[in-house]
Design an enzyme around this catalytic site. Sequence first.
Site, PDB file in Angstrom:
ATOM      1  N   ASP A 135      -5.766  -6.633   4.808  1.00  0.00           N
ATOM      2  CA  ASP A 135      -7.045  -5.870   3.555  1.00  0.00           C
ATOM      3  C   ASP A 135      -8.253  -7.844   3.522  1.00  0.00           C
ATOM      4  OD1 ASP A 135      -8.525  -4.800   2.671  1.00  0.00           O
ATOM      5  OD2 ASP A 135      -7.907  -4.553   0.592  1.00  0.00           O
ATOM      6  N   LYS A 193       3.634 -15.107   3.371  1.00  0.00           N
ATOM      7  CA  LYS A 193       3.705 -16.460   2.089  1.00  0.00           C
ATOM      8  C   LYS A 193       5.360 -17.085   1.542  1.00  0.00           C
ATOM      9  CE  LYS A 193       2.195 -17.921  -1.961  1.00  0.00           C
ATOM     10  NZ  LYS A 193       1.310 -19.183  -1.730  1.00  0.00           N
ATOM     11  N   TYR A 230       1.148  -1.305  -0.279  1.00  0.00           N
ATOM     12  CA  TYR A 230      -0.257  -0.063   0.027  1.00  0.00           C
ATOM     13  C   TYR A 230       1.287   1.254  -0.163  1.00  0.00           C
ATOM     14  CZ  TYR A 230      -4.131  -2.453   1.103  1.00  0.00           C
ATOM     15  OH  TYR A 230      -5.288  -3.591   0.519  1.00  0.00           O
ATOM     16  N   ASP A 260      -2.610 -18.376   1.315  1.00  0.00           N
ATOM     17  CA  ASP A 260      -3.452 -19.097   1.085  1.00  0.00           C
ATOM     18  C   ASP A 260      -3.472 -20.147   1.130  1.00  0.00           C
ATOM     19  OD1 ASP A 260      -0.904 -19.871   0.600  1.00  0.00           O
ATOM     20  OD2 ASP A 260      -0.789 -21.281  -1.298  1.00  0.00           O
ATOM     21  N   ASP A 266     -11.828  -8.966   5.272  1.00  0.00           N
ATOM     22  CA  ASP A 266     -12.660  -9.539   4.366  1.00  0.00           C
ATOM     23  C   ASP A 266     -13.783 -10.116   4.372  1.00  0.00           C
ATOM     24  OD1 ASP A 266     -13.190  -6.753   4.630  1.00  0.00           O
ATOM     25  OD2 ASP A 266     -13.693  -6.522   2.218  1.00  0.00           O
TER      26      ASP A 266
END
Length: 369
Positions: free
Chosen positions: A254, A198, A149, A230, A258
């Site tokens: 992020d 990751k 970001y 994942d 959600d």
Amino acid sequence: MNKMKFQVGVIKGDGIGPEVVTEAQKVLNAIATKYGHEFDYKEILMGGCSIDATGEPLTDQAIADAKASDAVLMGSIGGNTQTSPWYKLPPEKRPEAGLLKLRKSLNLFANLRPAYLYKELREACPLREDIIGDGFDMMIMRELTGGLYFGARETKEVDGVMTAVDTLTYTEEEIRRIAKRGFDIAMKRRKKVTSVDKANVLDSSRLWRKIVEEVAADYPEVTYEHMLVDNCAMQLVKDPKQFDVILTENMFGDILSDEASMVTGSIGMLSSASLNDTKFGVYEPSGGSAPDIAGQGIANPIATILSAAMMLRYSFDLDREADAIEDAVKQVLAEGYRTIDIMPQENEKRSSVKQVGTKEMGDLIAARV
Ligand code: NAD
């Protein structure tokens, strides 16, 4: 009993913001009366209402007032992005620019989003009964000011081909401060941290893993594990009960927050907090300003009320008082009171609950505190 006094900055914001924040203040006042504390409120303008009053989405005075507070309780800001004149302004003058400026000025690098399934609302959960079991209760801790970001980005032509580059950067200090926050939060909960990365692909994740391990050594009571992002996305719908605190970087957080919030049902129930490296934090519902229902007295104030409970727990260390609010919310739901957004879908189940408006829900929760 230790009586305490706190300065609370109050950003009511736009749309349903003023309606839901008023109810959260009502509940805080009930806490103040019961436990002998004092909350001094300082109203701060941000968003569309600030644009209308001052021409700016967040003034320097508003930032100074927020900084002078022990914590800030916030509604949401913004209006209908299609029709509101605020969205004809240049991007840096729009309501959301105020929020970004606030986060930056206050160095709010840690975002906390709980995902808790109330047993009374389990039918809103899209997962199978056997997966839901006794419900789940997790906290997503997302790094908020680094990573993709905020890294350098550009789009340019390279050998006649348009090429876009985004950079994912983390320093060890940025990772250490969010990891410490994550372990501190776990100490107030079930003492488990799942650090999500990751590391099989990304260098930034390998550094993340190394620093998290160093921080974990200072918290022998906390069990921790590493999980690839994942796999975490799968585990959230396969077995959400396994999680307590999920600690992760900006982009993964992020997406995962959600996903986690969707498995709990309504946006009207979801609180959040953004913290810096002091006790200070900004506490707000996860949803937006809901211009479609603003002014109708039907918005669910529970997300904001639970955000106020988080403020008591994480900024003021008033755990018993935070528990009192969370228990009052559970009790009101158990008694069958629902705002329109959490009413059961099937007609036959509707007769067993009572639909109430924003004010009545606030009154009911305040009374049970
Ligand atoms: P939204 O979250 O405001 O609304 C989405 C849907 O959820 C709507 O149907 C709304 O009625 C419903 N909803 C949201 N909160 C509710 C509540 N407490 N009770 C009952 N129903 C509720 O998202 P949106 O429509 O995409 O955005 C509206 C405005 O909010 C935009 O200007 C957006 O930029 C802004 N926004 C602000 C924040 C913030 O201040 N942090 C966050 C997200 C969106």
